[in-house]
Scaffold this motif. Structure first.
Motif, PDB file in Angstrom:
ATOM      1  N   THR A 177       0.825  -1.210   0.000  1.00 22.08           N
ATOM      2  CA  THR A 177       0.000   0.000   0.000  1.00 22.08           C
ATOM      3  C   THR A 177       0.855   1.255   0.000  1.00 22.08           C
ATOM      4  N   TYR A 178       1.943   1.226   0.753  1.00 20.14           N
ATOM      5  CA  TYR A 178       2.783   2.417   0.909  1.00 20.14           C
ATOM      6  C   TYR A 178       3.999   2.370  -0.010  1.00 20.14           C
ATOM      7  N   GLY A 179       4.346   3.529  -0.548  1.00 16.02           N
ATOM      8  CA  GLY A 179       5.588   3.731  -1.271  1.00 16.02           C
ATOM      9  C   GLY A 179       6.298   4.915  -0.648  1.00 16.02           C
ATOM     10  N   ALA A 180       7.111   5.608  -1.433  1.00 15.10           N
ATOM     11  CA  ALA A 180       7.819   6.769  -0.893  1.00 15.10           C
ATOM     12  C   ALA A 180       8.314   7.658  -2.028  1.00 15.10           C
ATOM     13  N   PHE A 181       8.308   8.967  -1.753  1.00 20.33           N
ATOM     14  CA  PHE A 181       9.002   9.928  -2.601  1.00 20.33           C
ATOM     15  C   PHE A 181      10.458   9.989  -2.150  1.00 20.33           C
ATOM     16  N   TRP A 182      11.385   9.958  -3.125  1.00 20.36           N
ATOM     17  CA  TRP A 182      12.806  10.059  -2.836  1.00 20.36           C
ATOM     18  C   TRP A 182      13.415  11.206  -3.633  1.00 20.36           C
ATOM     19  N   ALA A 183      14.425  11.848  -3.063  1.00 16.20           N
ATOM     20  CA  ALA A 183      15.185  12.862  -3.789  1.00 16.20           C
ATOM     21  C   ALA A 183      16.623  12.847  -3.284  1.00 16.20           C
ATOM     22  N   THR A 184      17.560  13.114  -4.178  1.00 15.39           N
ATOM     23  CA  THR A 184      18.971  13.248  -3.807  1.00 15.39           C
ATOM     24  C   THR A 184      19.306  14.729  -3.797  1.00 15.39           C
ATOM     25  N   LEU A 185      19.751  15.241  -2.653  1.00 18.07           N
ATOM     26  CA  LEU A 185      19.876  16.679  -2.447  1.00 18.07           C
ATOM     27  C   LEU A 185      21.223  17.052  -1.842  1.00 18.07           C
ATOM     28  N   ASP A 186      21.496  18.339  -1.868  1.00 16.94           N
ATOM     29  CA  ASP A 186      22.726  18.887  -1.297  1.00 16.94           C
ATOM     30  C   ASP A 186      22.547  19.038   0.211  1.00 16.94           C
ATOM     31  N   GLY A 187      23.494  18.545   0.986  1.00 16.59           N
ATOM     32  CA  GLY A 187      23.389  18.650   2.439  1.00 16.59           C
ATOM     33  C   GLY A 187      24.082  19.860   3.026  1.00 16.59           C
ATOM     34  N   HIS A 188      24.714  20.704   2.170  1.00 21.97           N
ATOM     35  CA  HIS A 188      25.470  21.843   2.667  1.00 21.97           C
ATOM     36  C   HIS A 188      24.557  22.817   3.415  1.00 21.97           C
ATOM     37  N   GLY A 189      24.926  23.147   4.640  1.00 19.32           N
ATOM     38  CA  GLY A 189      24.173  24.110   5.434  1.00 19.32           C
ATOM     39  C   GLY A 189      23.000  23.524   6.187  1.00 19.32           C
ATOM     40  N   ALA A 190      22.737  22.230   6.011  1.00 20.88           N
ATOM     41  CA  ALA A 190      21.620  21.590   6.709  1.00 20.88           C
ATOM     42  C   ALA A 190      22.113  20.904   7.977  1.00 20.88           C
ATOM     43  N   ALA A 191      21.222  20.813   8.954  1.00 18.23           N
ATOM     44  CA  ALA A 191      21.548  20.147  10.215  1.00 18.23           C
ATOM     45  C   ALA A 191      21.064  18.703  10.148  1.00 18.23           C
ATOM     46  N   TYR A 192      21.988  17.762  10.095  1.00 19.03           N
ATOM     47  CA  TYR A 192      21.623  16.349  10.082  1.00 19.03           C
ATOM     48  C   TYR A 192      22.790  15.531  10.604  1.00 19.03           C
ATOM     49  N   ASP A 193      22.488  14.347  11.100  1.00 24.24           N
ATOM     50  CA  ASP A 193      23.500  13.456  11.656  1.00 24.24           C
ATOM     51  C   ASP A 193      24.181  12.720  10.500  1.00 24.24           C
ATOM     52  N   LYS A 194      25.458  12.981  10.292  1.00 22.68           N
ATOM     53  CA  LYS A 194      26.172  12.411   9.153  1.00 22.68           C
ATOM     54  C   LYS A 194      26.550  10.950   9.344  1.00 22.68           C
ATOM     55  N   SER A 195      26.280  10.383  10.519  1.00 23.19           N
ATOM     56  CA  SER A 195      26.609   8.982  10.756  1.00 23.19           C
ATOM     57  C   SER A 195      25.368   8.138  11.037  1.00 23.19           C
ATOM     58  N   ASN A 252       6.451  21.390   9.053  1.00 23.15           N
ATOM     59  CA  ASN A 252       5.758  21.434  10.345  1.00 23.15           C
ATOM     60  C   ASN A 252       6.130  20.245  11.217  1.00 23.15           C
ATOM     61  N   TYR A 253       6.418  19.131  10.579  1.00 17.80           N
ATOM     62  CA  TYR A 253       6.848  17.956  11.323  1.00 17.80           C
ATOM     63  C   TYR A 253       8.326  18.046  11.724  1.00 17.80           C
ATOM     64  N   TRP A 254       9.175  18.598  10.811  1.00 19.02           N
ATOM     65  CA  TRP A 254      10.618  18.503  11.025  1.00 19.02           C
ATOM     66  C   TRP A 254      11.274  19.729  10.398  1.00 19.02           C
ATOM     67  N   ARG A 255      11.505  20.754  11.220  1.00 17.35           N
ATOM     68  CA  ARG A 255      12.031  22.028  10.711  1.00 17.35           C
ATOM     69  C   ARG A 255      13.418  21.883  10.082  1.00 17.35           C
ATOM     70  N   ASP A 256      14.184  20.897  10.540  1.00 17.45           N
ATOM     71  CA  ASP A 256      15.529  20.719  10.003  1.00 17.45           C
ATOM     72  C   ASP A 256      15.517  20.334   8.525  1.00 17.45           C
ATOM     73  N   CYS A 257      14.356  19.942   8.012  1.00 21.24           N
ATOM     74  CA  CYS A 257      14.265  19.547   6.606  1.00 21.24           C
ATOM     75  C   CYS A 257      14.110  20.729   5.657  1.00 21.24           C
ATOM     76  N   VAL A 258      13.900  21.924   6.181  1.00 25.92           N
ATOM     77  CA  VAL A 258      13.658  23.085   5.322  1.00 25.92           C
ATOM     78  C   VAL A 258      14.766  23.302   4.299  1.00 25.92           C
ATOM     79  N   PRO A 259      16.070  23.210   4.668  1.00 24.63           N
ATOM     80  CA  PRO A 259      17.105  23.381   3.641  1.00 24.63           C
ATOM     81  C   PRO A 259      17.023  22.361   2.507  1.00 24.63           C
ATOM     82  N   PHE A 260      16.516  21.182   2.804  1.00 19.48           N
ATOM     83  CA  PHE A 260      16.324  20.190   1.751  1.00 19.48           C
ATOM     84  C   PHE A 260      15.113  20.536   0.892  1.00 19.48           C
ATOM     85  N   LEU A 261      14.022  20.897   1.556  1.00 21.22           N
ATOM     86  CA  LEU A 261      12.788  21.227   0.838  1.00 21.22           C
ATOM     87  C   LEU A 261      12.978  22.426  -0.078  1.00 21.22           C
TER      88      LEU A 261
END
Length: 416
Positions: A177-195, A252-261
């Motif tokens: 039933t479920y799938g997913a949207f995927w995108a490959t993006l630039d991580g520069h300037g975003a806050a995320y755990d690199k490990s 609204n769910y995850w503000r850290d995703c804004v640089p990706f969006l």
């Protein structure tokens, strides 16, 4: 076994790996690919210790490690409360294991470059429609007729394989039933755990993820795979509501995703992944053998897809090397992969509803009960082994010896 003529349908990781193993074993191998220019489909994936061990056996460990991103844990939190509901660490099990996140293009390039360097013939623009037998030879056909005949045909053409659908041992298929949207993006300037593979959930209806995926090739910038889970039936409605609305929901769910969006300006930048539960029993029919998604597929929750495909390629090569004839080799291949495949298909069916379903009750159990039990020994080590793909040994039956992870890592650090 004598030298064989082998046709490989599909130039994905499974097909390329199988071609490399078998060509190096002395067989005459050619790959038949549907697209004019072979290329990967999708964004990022997580190479587990199992898949990395296969690449090591092919002499490609250093190549993939130099462009991938080391992953030490899988972490998930409730998007509203911030409560941790998933925390699986590879080092909870002994052996010094870890994952390696890569772009699909990086894995494809690594295997494809090796196949080209080995002189393996790759025929492109061939849309295979069926297979049959002519005496003891397997015949491959497209819409216009015969394109080749072989001692053995390996179907590595994926979950929607036309060859598997028409085979005597046609697999059972259930679209998820479920799938997913995927995108490959630039991580520069975003806050995320690199490990880490990081995820956020709202019950089991919403799952957002960020996975560092390294580089396509050395010298290129590091990238990040971003994904958002949704029902396949809802895709058109989501698009109709507009890209800005979709971005607002995620932010609204995850503000850290804004640089990706902010990097996504068109729906065409997103790839929709559809998933299916598929099982071919046995994974062969006459002189046609299935590997990878054409033999078995599940939801991506346990991150095993590409790794199991690589294990299939190694196990098939091992079986052909130690058996006297093709029928006994195919039976040996099926035995070598049976327990591992069945276990992970069962685990996938069990785990998927906790992360992709309409059930509020299951999500509550995940957040309150399962997350607590997961911290109590021996559960951390068991979960680490499940994620690593080693809860039962798939390597020995495939003729493989696991990498010595700490030694290999020290060597690589010395080369850096």
């Amino acid at each position: 076994m004598k030298q064989l003529d082998i046709g490989v349908a599909g130039a994905g990781p499974a097909g390329l790996a199988a071609a490399l193993f078998l060509s190096r074993a002395g067989h005459r191998v050619e790959i038949l690919e549907r697209f004019e220019t072979p290329a990967p489909v999708g964004s990022g994936l997580l190479m587990q210790p199992t898949g990395l061990t296969v690449l090591n056996a092919l002499g490609l460990f250093d190549t993939i490690h130099a462009i991938g991103s080391r992953i030490d844990r899988l972490h998930g939190a409730d998007a509203r409360s911030g409560r941790t509901v998933l925390d699986v660490r590879y080092d909870a099990a002994p052996g010094g294991r870890y994952g390696l996140a890569v772009q699909r293009a990086a894995l494809f390039n690594t295997l494809h470059d090796a196949a080209v360097a080995d002189g393996i013939r790759i025929r492109t623009g061939i849309d295979l429609a069926s297979t049959g037998m002519r005496g003891d030879r397997a015949v491959l056909n497209d819409a216009e007729g015969v394109v080749g005949d072989y001692d053995l045909v390996i179907d590595a053409s994926g979950a929607r394989s036309m060859l598997a659908a028409k085979a005597a041992a046609a697999p059972s298929i259930r679209d998820l039933t479920y799938g997913a949207f995927w995108a490959t993006l630039d991580g520069h300037g975003a806050a995320y755990d690199k490990s880490a593979l990081s995820q956020r959930y709202d019950k089991a209806k919403v799952m957002i993820g960020v996975l560092p995926t390294g580089r396509i090739r050395r010298g290129e910038p590091e990238r990040v795979a971003f994904f958002w889970s949704l029902k396949v039936a809802d895709v058109e409605a989501v698009k109709a509501a507009g890209l800005d609305r979709w971005k607002a929901i995620i932010s609204n769910y995850w503000r850290d995703c804004v640089p990706f969006l902010d990097q996504i300006e068109d729906w065409d930048q997103l790839t929709l992944a559809r998933y299916a539960h598929r099982t071919a029993l046995p994974p062969f029919s006459d002189r046609l053998v299935f590997i990878g998604d054409s033999a078995h597929s599940t939801s991506p929750q346990l991150g095993q897809g590409a790794n199991m495909a690589l294990l299939d390629a190694a196990a098939l090569s091992h079986a052909l090397a130690r058996c006297a004839d093709i029928p006994s080799a195919l039976a040996a291949y099926a035995r070598a992969r049976r327990n591992h495949v069945r276990l992970f298909q069962l685990l996938s069916l069990a785990f998927t509803p906790f992360y992709q379903s309409d059930s509020t009750a299951i999500a509550w159990v995940r957040d309150r009960l399962v997350s607590t039990i997961a911290k109590i020994p021996p559960m951390p080590g068991l979960l680490a082994s499940i994620v690593a793909g080693t809860v039962i040994d798939p390597l020995g039956p495939a003729g493989l010896t696991e990498c010595k992870w700490q030694e290999d890592l020290s060597l690589l650090r010395g080369m850096a």
